[in-house]
Structure formats: structure tokens, C-alpha cells
Design a protein around this motif. Sequence first.
Motif, PDB file in Angstrom:
ATOM      1  N   THR A  81      13.937   0.489  -7.059  1.00  0.00           N
ATOM      2  CA  THR A  81      13.037   1.600  -7.352  1.00  0.00           C
ATOM      3  C   THR A  81      11.691   1.354  -6.691  1.00  0.00           C
ATOM      4  OG1 THR A  81      12.255   0.540  -9.375  1.00  0.00           O
ATOM      5  CG2 THR A  81      14.104   2.058  -9.595  1.00  0.00           C
ATOM      6  N   GLY A  82      10.942   2.417  -6.551  1.00  0.00           N
ATOM      7  CA  GLY A  82       9.583   2.336  -6.055  1.00  0.00           C
ATOM      8  C   GLY A  82       8.678   3.162  -6.945  1.00  0.00           C
ATOM      9  N   THR A 116       4.782  -0.494  -6.073  1.00  0.00           N
ATOM     10  CA  THR A 116       5.704  -1.595  -6.320  1.00  0.00           C
ATOM     11  C   THR A 116       7.136  -1.184  -6.012  1.00  0.00           C
ATOM     12  OG1 THR A 116       4.314  -2.586  -8.012  1.00  0.00           O
ATOM     13  CG2 THR A 116       6.616  -3.158  -8.079  1.00  0.00           C
ATOM     14  N   ILE A 117       7.813  -2.025  -5.240  1.00  0.00           N
ATOM     15  CA  ILE A 117       9.235  -1.880  -4.965  1.00  0.00           C
ATOM     16  C   ILE A 117       9.923  -2.959  -5.788  1.00  0.00           C
ATOM     17  CG2 ILE A 117      11.050  -1.997  -3.221  1.00  0.00           C
ATOM     18  CD1 ILE A 117       8.715  -1.423  -1.161  1.00  0.00           C
ATOM     19  N   ILE A 164       8.014   1.025   3.183  1.00  0.00           N
ATOM     20  CA  ILE A 164       8.597   1.171   1.844  1.00  0.00           C
ATOM     21  C   ILE A 164      10.050   1.622   1.945  1.00  0.00           C
ATOM     22  CG2 ILE A 164       8.530   2.576  -0.264  1.00  0.00           C
ATOM     23  CD1 ILE A 164       5.415   2.516   0.049  1.00  0.00           C
ATOM     24  N   ASN A 165      10.306   2.649   2.749  1.00  0.00           N
ATOM     25  CA  ASN A 165      11.676   3.150   2.903  1.00  0.00           C
ATOM     26  C   ASN A 165      12.605   2.105   3.518  1.00  0.00           C
ATOM     27  OD1 ASN A 165      11.071   5.642   1.764  1.00  0.00           O
ATOM     28  ND2 ASN A 165      10.529   6.541   3.733  1.00  0.00           N
ATOM     29  N   ASN A 166      12.088   1.328   4.492  1.00  0.00           N
ATOM     30  CA  ASN A 166      12.903   0.278   5.113  1.00  0.00           C
ATOM     31  C   ASN A 166      13.267  -0.804   4.108  1.00  0.00           C
ATOM     32  OD1 ASN A 166      12.931   1.500   7.619  1.00  0.00           O
ATOM     33  ND2 ASN A 166      11.260   0.274   8.434  1.00  0.00           N
ATOM     34  N   ILE A 167      12.306  -1.250   3.304  1.00  0.00           N
ATOM     35  CA  ILE A 167      12.566  -2.293   2.312  1.00  0.00           C
ATOM     36  C   ILE A 167      13.586  -1.809   1.285  1.00  0.00           C
ATOM     37  CG2 ILE A 167      11.547  -3.658   0.432  1.00  0.00           C
ATOM     38  CD1 ILE A 167      10.842  -4.660   3.254  1.00  0.00           C
ATOM     39  N   ILE A 168      13.411  -0.596   0.781  1.00  0.00           N
ATOM     40  CA  ILE A 168      14.352  -0.050  -0.202  1.00  0.00           C
ATOM     41  C   ILE A 168      15.754   0.066   0.416  1.00  0.00           C
ATOM     42  CG2 ILE A 168      14.951   2.027  -1.527  1.00  0.00           C
ATOM     43  CD1 ILE A 168      11.924   2.348  -2.076  1.00  0.00           C
ATOM     44  N   ASN A 186       0.844  -1.186   0.000  1.00  0.00           N
ATOM     45  CA  ASN A 186       0.000   0.000   0.000  1.00  0.00           C
ATOM     46  C   ASN A 186       0.885   1.243   0.000  1.00  0.00           C
ATOM     47  OD1 ASN A 186      -1.539   2.285   1.195  1.00  0.00           O
ATOM     48  ND2 ASN A 186      -3.160   0.773   1.281  1.00  0.00           N
ATOM     49  N   GLU A 187       0.571   2.205  -0.856  1.00  0.00           N
ATOM     50  CA  GLU A 187       1.398   3.410  -0.976  1.00  0.00           C
ATOM     51  C   GLU A 187       1.479   4.224   0.310  1.00  0.00           C
ATOM     52  OE1 GLU A 187      -0.108   6.186  -3.837  1.00  0.00           O
ATOM     53  OE2 GLU A 187      -2.027   6.372  -2.827  1.00  0.00           O
TER      54      GLU A 187
END
Length: 107
Positions: A49-50, A61-62, A33-37, A26-27
Motif C-alpha cells: 500500500t501507499g 509511505t509505501i 512510488i509506482n515502480n517500488i509498488i 516524497n509524495e
Amino acid sequence: MGAFLAEGNIHRWLNGIPRGIELTVNEDEHIFINNIISILNQYFSGNTTGNKLKPNSKAFTIRNLSVQVSKWFAEILYEVNHNKHFVPNIYEYSEDFIKGVLSGLYD
């Protein structure tokens, strides 16, 4: 690893050869998101990329296009029939590792 089990897949070329991984979340999950990247950039080479999938969708999508990361996930998390599964010897890993996997599944 837990986040990948819950939200991810191997990104493949048309001929089936792994070329990276992607996770769809989920956006609104900015910290996640930042942790995964950050983790992908820290441990695996490649272009992480995200991107938002569609303008009217909350899907984000990451993607990490690294053969190294796709092979690692494929070898560790997939059976011959391409179903995701836990590492057979997961209980031999440290308690922190197991907590991290489970946290990724349920966060």
C-alpha cells in the motif's frame, strides 16, 4: 534494494518480529512510488500500500506487510546490531544488479 537502503526500514510487531517493510519518500515522486509498488507486488506476496502520512506533509509511505519480504531484507541487508549495510559479496553480483542498487541509493 538501493531504495530500501536509502529510504526503508523493517516494519515489526510490538514483540520485535518482522512483519513487512516500509519506505518513506516524497509524495511528488510518482514514478518512483509506482515502480517500488510494482516491484514489491511482482516479487513478494503481501499487501503493498501507499499512503500519505499527514495532511500537511509531503511524506508518503509505501508498506508491504509480508513476512517473506521482511525476512529477505533482514537477512540480506542487516547485521546483528540492526544496522543496514550492503551485502558483503555485492561485487560478485552482475553489473546491472550493482547499478540498480546504487541507482536506488541516489535517485
